[in-house]
Design a protein around this motif. Structure first.
Motif, PDB file in Angstrom:
ATOM      1  N   VAL A 286       0.735  -1.187  -0.117  1.00 46.23           N
ATOM      2  CA  VAL A 286       0.035  -0.261   0.493  1.00 46.23           C
ATOM      3  C   VAL A 286       0.732   1.195  -0.418  1.00 46.23           C
ATOM      4  O   VAL A 286       2.211   1.397   0.416  1.00 46.23           O
ATOM      5  N   GLY A 287       0.671   2.083   0.162  1.00 44.01           N
ATOM      6  CA  GLY A 287       1.123   3.178  -0.510  1.00 44.01           C
ATOM      7  C   GLY A 287       1.011   3.942   0.853  1.00 44.01           C
ATOM      8  O   GLY A 287       1.579   3.560   2.235  1.00 44.01           O
ATOM      9  N   GLY A 288       1.438   5.603   1.397  1.00 45.21           N
ATOM     10  CA  GLY A 288       2.254   6.009   2.961  1.00 45.21           C
ATOM     11  C   GLY A 288       2.813   5.798   2.624  1.00 45.21           C
ATOM     12  O   GLY A 288       4.085   5.184   2.207  1.00 45.21           O
ATOM     13  N   PRO A 289       3.778   5.116   4.375  1.00 49.17           N
ATOM     14  CA  PRO A 289       4.877   5.650   4.975  1.00 49.17           C
ATOM     15  C   PRO A 289       5.641   4.277   4.265  1.00 49.17           C
ATOM     16  O   PRO A 289       6.467   3.969   3.966  1.00 49.17           O
ATOM     17  N   ALA A 290       4.695   3.111   3.873  1.00 53.42           N
ATOM     18  CA  ALA A 290       5.101   1.586   4.255  1.00 53.42           C
ATOM     19  C   ALA A 290       5.996   1.976   2.915  1.00 53.42           C
ATOM     20  O   ALA A 290       6.665   0.577   2.599  1.00 53.42           O
ATOM     21  N   LEU A 291       5.009   2.824   1.422  1.00 56.06           N
ATOM     22  CA  LEU A 291       5.814   2.544   0.769  1.00 56.06           C
ATOM     23  C   LEU A 291       7.538   2.471   0.133  1.00 56.06           C
ATOM     24  O   LEU A 291       7.704   2.050  -0.460  1.00 56.06           O
ATOM     25  N   GLY A 292       7.874   3.204   0.744  1.00 54.48           N
ATOM     26  CA  GLY A 292       9.669   3.012   0.584  1.00 54.48           C
ATOM     27  C   GLY A 292       9.839   4.821  -0.566  1.00 54.48           C
ATOM     28  O   GLY A 292       9.440   5.069  -0.370  1.00 54.48           O
ATOM     29  N   THR A 293      11.011   3.203  -0.608  1.00 52.96           N
ATOM     30  CA  THR A 293      11.325   4.830  -2.154  1.00 52.96           C
ATOM     31  C   THR A 293      10.296   4.381  -3.549  1.00 52.96           C
ATOM     32  O   THR A 293      10.854   3.453  -4.449  1.00 52.96           O
ATOM     33  N   GLY A 294       9.566   4.824  -3.333  1.00 48.81           N
ATOM     34  CA  GLY A 294       8.491   4.124  -4.261  1.00 48.81           C
ATOM     35  C   GLY A 294       7.388   5.762  -4.652  1.00 48.81           C
ATOM     36  O   GLY A 294       7.583   6.401  -3.278  1.00 48.81           O
ATOM     37  N   TYR A 295       7.005   5.373  -5.545  1.00 45.82           N
ATOM     38  CA  TYR A 295       5.479   6.659  -5.404  1.00 45.82           C
ATOM     39  C   TYR A 295       4.571   5.807  -6.094  1.00 45.82           C
ATOM     40  O   TYR A 295       4.416   4.531  -6.953  1.00 45.82           O
ATOM     41  N   THR A 296       3.731   6.494  -5.658  1.00 49.46           N
ATOM     42  CA  THR A 296       2.178   5.998  -6.298  1.00 49.46           C
ATOM     43  C   THR A 296       1.881   7.026  -7.925  1.00 49.46           C
ATOM     44  O   THR A 296       2.325   7.916  -7.522  1.00 49.46           O
ATOM     45  N   ILE A 297       1.077   6.629  -8.966  1.00 48.00           N
ATOM     46  CA  ILE A 297       0.669   7.184  -9.549  1.00 48.00           C
ATOM     47  C   ILE A 297      -0.435   8.211  -9.283  1.00 48.00           C
ATOM     48  O   ILE A 297       0.388   9.250 -10.275  1.00 48.00           O
ATOM     49  N   GLU A 298      -0.353   8.592  -8.810  1.00 45.46           N
ATOM     50  CA  GLU A 298      -1.040   9.846  -8.168  1.00 45.46           C
ATOM     51  C   GLU A 298      -0.200  11.445  -7.915  1.00 45.46           C
ATOM     52  O   GLU A 298       0.201  11.927  -7.601  1.00 45.46           O
ATOM     53  N   ASN A 299       1.077  10.302  -7.092  1.00 49.67           N
ATOM     54  CA  ASN A 299       2.308  11.351  -6.763  1.00 49.67           C
ATOM     55  C   ASN A 299       3.577  11.812  -7.866  1.00 49.67           C
ATOM     56  O   ASN A 299       3.280  12.988  -7.826  1.00 49.67           O
ATOM     57  N   LEU A 300       3.080  11.548  -9.509  1.00 45.82           N
ATOM     58  CA  LEU A 300       3.712  11.929 -10.414  1.00 45.82           C
ATOM     59  C   LEU A 300       2.736  12.834 -10.567  1.00 45.82           C
ATOM     60  O   LEU A 300       2.905  13.413 -11.341  1.00 45.82           O
ATOM     61  N   LEU A 301       1.276  13.103 -10.587  1.00 41.97           N
ATOM     62  CA  LEU A 301       0.784  14.177 -10.733  1.00 41.97           C
ATOM     63  C   LEU A 301       0.526  15.535  -9.802  1.00 41.97           C
ATOM     64  O   LEU A 301      -0.514  16.054  -9.665  1.00 41.97           O
ATOM     65  N   VAL A 302       1.457  15.320  -8.956  1.00 42.53           N
ATOM     66  CA  VAL A 302       1.309  16.874  -8.100  1.00 42.53           C
ATOM     67  C   VAL A 302       1.338  18.049  -8.652  1.00 42.53           C
ATOM     68  O   VAL A 302       0.352  18.766  -7.957  1.00 42.53           O
ATOM     69  N   GLY A 303       1.899  18.097  -9.563  1.00 40.80           N
ATOM     70  CA  GLY A 303       1.506  19.661  -9.746  1.00 40.80           C
ATOM     71  C   GLY A 303       0.178  19.464 -10.648  1.00 40.80           C
ATOM     72  O   GLY A 303      -0.380  20.798 -11.071  1.00 40.80           O
ATOM     73  N   ALA A 304      -1.069  18.934 -10.682  1.00 41.53           N
ATOM     74  CA  ALA A 304      -2.390  19.137 -11.121  1.00 41.53           C
ATOM     75  C   ALA A 304      -2.687  19.658 -10.376  1.00 41.53           C
ATOM     76  O   ALA A 304      -3.383  21.229 -10.515  1.00 41.53           O
ATOM     77  N   PHE A 305      -2.205  20.166  -9.277  1.00 41.33           N
ATOM     78  CA  PHE A 305      -3.028  21.343  -8.485  1.00 41.33           C
ATOM     79  C   PHE A 305      -2.803  22.584  -8.772  1.00 41.33           C
ATOM     80  O   PHE A 305      -3.227  23.639  -8.209  1.00 41.33           O
ATOM     81  N   ALA A 306      -1.653  22.893  -9.570  1.00 39.49           N
ATOM     82  CA  ALA A 306      -0.958  24.344  -9.540  1.00 39.49           C
ATOM     83  C   ALA A 306      -1.665  24.431 -11.200  1.00 39.49           C
ATOM     84  O   ALA A 306      -2.119  25.366 -11.137  1.00 39.49           O
ATOM     85  N   GLY A 307      -1.750  23.102 -11.813  1.00 44.23           N
ATOM     86  CA  GLY A 307      -1.992  23.560 -13.454  1.00 44.23           C
ATOM     87  C   GLY A 307      -3.800  23.769 -13.276  1.00 44.23           C
ATOM     88  O   GLY A 307      -4.216  24.684 -13.681  1.00 44.23           O
ATOM     89  N   ILE A 308      -4.964  23.168 -12.423  1.00 41.80           N
ATOM     90  CA  ILE A 308      -5.805  23.451 -11.954  1.00 41.80           C
ATOM     91  C   ILE A 308      -6.183  25.125 -11.151  1.00 41.80           C
ATOM     92  O   ILE A 308      -7.128  25.165 -11.638  1.00 41.80           O
ATOM     93  N   LEU A 309      -5.031  25.535 -10.882  1.00 44.82           N
ATOM     94  CA  LEU A 309      -4.808  27.220  -9.510  1.00 44.82           C
ATOM     95  C   LEU A 309      -4.965  27.519 -11.210  1.00 44.82           C
ATOM     96  O   LEU A 309      -5.570  28.668 -11.029  1.00 44.82           O
ATOM     97  N   VAL A 310      -4.175  27.338 -12.360  1.00 45.25           N
ATOM     98  CA  VAL A 310      -3.877  27.896 -13.325  1.00 45.25           C
ATOM     99  C   VAL A 310      -5.346  28.149 -14.359  1.00 45.25           C
ATOM    100  O   VAL A 310      -5.604  29.327 -14.888  1.00 45.25           O
ATOM    101  N   MET A 311      -6.185  26.867 -14.734  1.00 40.51           N
ATOM    102  CA  MET A 311      -7.013  26.969 -15.200  1.00 40.51           C
ATOM    103  C   MET A 311      -8.168  27.789 -14.424  1.00 40.51           C
ATOM    104  O   MET A 311      -9.161  28.703 -14.756  1.00 40.51           O
ATOM    105  N   ALA A 312      -8.192  27.245 -12.967  1.00 40.09           N
ATOM    106  CA  ALA A 312      -9.118  28.412 -12.110  1.00 40.09           C
ATOM    107  C   ALA A 312      -9.275  30.112 -12.683  1.00 40.09           C
ATOM    108  O   ALA A 312     -10.028  30.706 -12.654  1.00 40.09           O
ATOM    109  N   VAL A 313      -7.712  30.543 -12.420  1.00 40.20           N
ATOM    110  CA  VAL A 313      -7.837  31.605 -13.108  1.00 40.20           C
ATOM    111  C   VAL A 313      -7.855  32.137 -14.941  1.00 40.20           C
ATOM    112  O   VAL A 313      -9.205  33.103 -14.970  1.00 40.20           O
ATOM    113  N   VAL A 314      -8.685  30.810 -15.384  1.00 38.21           N
ATOM    114  CA  VAL A 314      -8.647  31.376 -17.016  1.00 38.21           C
ATOM    115  C   VAL A 314      -9.854  31.526 -16.710  1.00 38.21           C
ATOM    116  O   VAL A 314     -10.881  31.774 -17.533  1.00 38.21           O
TER     117      VAL A 314
END
Length: 509
Positions: A286-314
């Motif tokens: 599972v994810g969380g601290p047990a994941l160790g040196t790994g990422y989940t798919i949603e970790n790769l989309l951490v930039g989405a919150f910034a992209g959403i903010l830019v689209m909200a401005v538009v």
């Protein structure tokens, strides 16, 4: 005289009118260079933050190969196994006479059994980590259980919840587990089918003990744990390999993604039975601290919150710019039905944002995956359908957040104020909760009652009661299911849009 059109003709004219309104709003959008640039920037920032925000310094080692179950799920499959080969149908019956343990090696060592330590009997389709299995077991604090194929867990009936006599019966691909308090009267714990189970399987006694994980003010504490079980003499039925038992460590002796050799298991055999020591776990990663040196798919989309903010401005500027320049009156003069104007604007900005989020997510995931793996990190695998849901869900986040910004800007006629509200109710709660800037309790409530709950649609990790880890927002776990969290965001957008439509009809342009 005013001509009265038949209902169908009136309906066709209404649809044609709305289509023209949509084209007009789309023409407005694509001819304003700033809005187009902002849309492109939203996609670019999503990809770049995902690309450079996940992979840290290159590890000086490569992660061990992660076992995968037949369904492609990443799993832990590490335990000490005392086994023989069973050809065809048969059974094994054995008493578990004691289960003890040690938690935290070294000077902090303390005696105790980790609650999900397991000691029992197992039928496994070979020794390869990730192969199918079914097992019945006694646990440290959760009674007798039957588990199979990593994610399935069944508690024994109350009558045998604390039983120490265990039995597994194999009949073709059907494996049935039993428990007994006295070795004479048996109660079925569960029956499972293991499709494709080989004729010759490995079966016998096993012991596993996952790490003891506790939440702390700084994240989580991991304490290695080892368990030792004593088994009475096993009663075998069927065609078993003759001779003595063979002991073997399956997988690595770590657990929950850590894969560190905290201990090596072992066993001794005597006239009274077996004594087996082991560590590790048989469970999904599972994810969380047990994941160790790994990422989940949603970790790769951490930039989405910034992209959403830019689209909200538009989205906010898509309507507030007309108010600021005094052009909204011309828009309403051309189309007096103001609710339809708002609907057309929402459809245009929502569609543009959806496509932007879709492209950004579809590009960010493979690029960030390749970069993370190049730095020695692993990516927790998910099914193809789950990845599609995450990509489409990210696109829906972009769309609904942009519509919410549009509705807020319509209500207050100020783009900057609308964006400030979006930051306060969508971005800020997400950052506070996921960044561990607030205690877990308030973080959980923020992700239940604010629009930030919508980010749950990106979640791929699943909470399993039989897997011990820290299930908190800062560890990547949302308190609501992905569909429920997204519904909270949609509800906010729907209410804001309805309120905006109501005010448009009641007040001057």
């Amino acid at each position: 005289m005013t001509a009265v059109l038949p209902p169908r003709a009136d309906e066709r004219r209404s649809r044609a009118g709305f289509a023209r309104l949509l084209r007009a709003e789309w023409t407005k959008f694509r001819t304003v260079r700033g809005w187009v640039i902002g849309t492109v920037a939203a996609a670019v920032v999503t990809v770049l933050i995902g690309l450079f925000g996940t992979a840290g310094p290159t590890l000086n080692h490569r992660p061990d190969a992660i076992p995968t179950a037949p369904d492609g799920r990443a799993v832990n499959d590490s335990f000490y196994f005392v086994h023989r080969t069973l050809q065809g149908d048969g059974s094994i019956t054995v008493p578990v006479t004691s289960l003890t343990g040690v938690i935290s090696m070294g000077p902090d060592e303390r005696r105790g059994v980790e609650p999900w330590a397991k000691a029992g009997i197992i039928v496994k389709d070979g020794l390869r980590p990730g192969s199918r299995y079914a097992a019945v077991m006694a646990t440290g604090a959760h009674g007798v259980r039957m588990q199979h194929d990593y994610v399935h867990d069944t508690a024994a009936p109350q009558a045998v919840a604390s039983a120490r006599w265990l039995r597994l019966v194999r009949s073709g691909d059907l494996v049935t587990g039993y428990g007994s308090a006295d070795g004479a009267h048996w109660t079925r714990v569960g029956s499972v089918r293991l499709p494709g189970l080989a004729t010759g399987v490995q079966a016998g006694a096993f012991v596993a003990s996952p790490m003891d994980i506790k939440a702390t003010s700084h994240g989580a504490a991991f304490d290695p744990a080892v368990a030792t079980a004593t088994f009475g003499t096993a009663a075998l039925a069927g065609r078993w390999t003759p001779g003595t038992w063979k002991g073997e460590q399956v997988g690595r002796a770590g657990t929950s993604g850590s894969y560190t050799d905290t201990t090596r298991g072992g066993f001794t055999e005597s006239a009274r039975g077996l004594t087996v020591t082991g560590a590790g776990d048989i469970a999904p990663i599972v994810g969380g601290p047990a994941l160790g040196t790994g990422y989940t798919i949603e970790n790769l989309l951490v930039g989405a919150f910034a992209g959403i903010l830019v689209m909200a401005v538009v989205g906010a500027l898509f309507v507030s710019a007309e108010y600021r320049r005094g052009l909204i009156g011309l828009t309403f003069a051309a189309s007096p039905r103001r609710g339809r104007v708002l609907a057309a604007k929402a459809l245009v900005i929502g569609s543009v944002a959806f496509v932007t989020g879709l492209v950004a997510a579809a590009v960010a995931i493979p690029l960030a995956t390749a970069r993370a793996r190049g730095h020695g990190f692993f990516i927790l695998p998910v099914s193809g359908w789950t990845e599609v849901r995450v990509v489409a869900g990210t696109a829906l986040l972009f769309a609904v957040a942009s519509v919410l910004a549009l509705a807020l800007a319509t209500l207050i006629r100020r783009g900057a104020a609308a964006v400030t509200i979006i930051v306060a109710v969508l971005v800020l709660p997400y950052v506070l909760a996921s960044g561990a800037l607030l205690p877990d309790g308030p973080s959980g409530w923020l992700l239940r009652v604010t629009p930030a709950a919508g980010f749950a649609i990106q979640q791929t990790v699943v909470r399993y009661p039989q897997v011990e880890t820290v299930y908190t927002p800062s560890s990547g776990y949302f308190p609501l299911p992905h569909w429920a969290g997204f519904a909270v965001l949609c509800a906010y957008a729907a209410v804001a849009l309805a309120a905006a439509a109501h005010l448009l009809r009641r007040r001057d342009a």
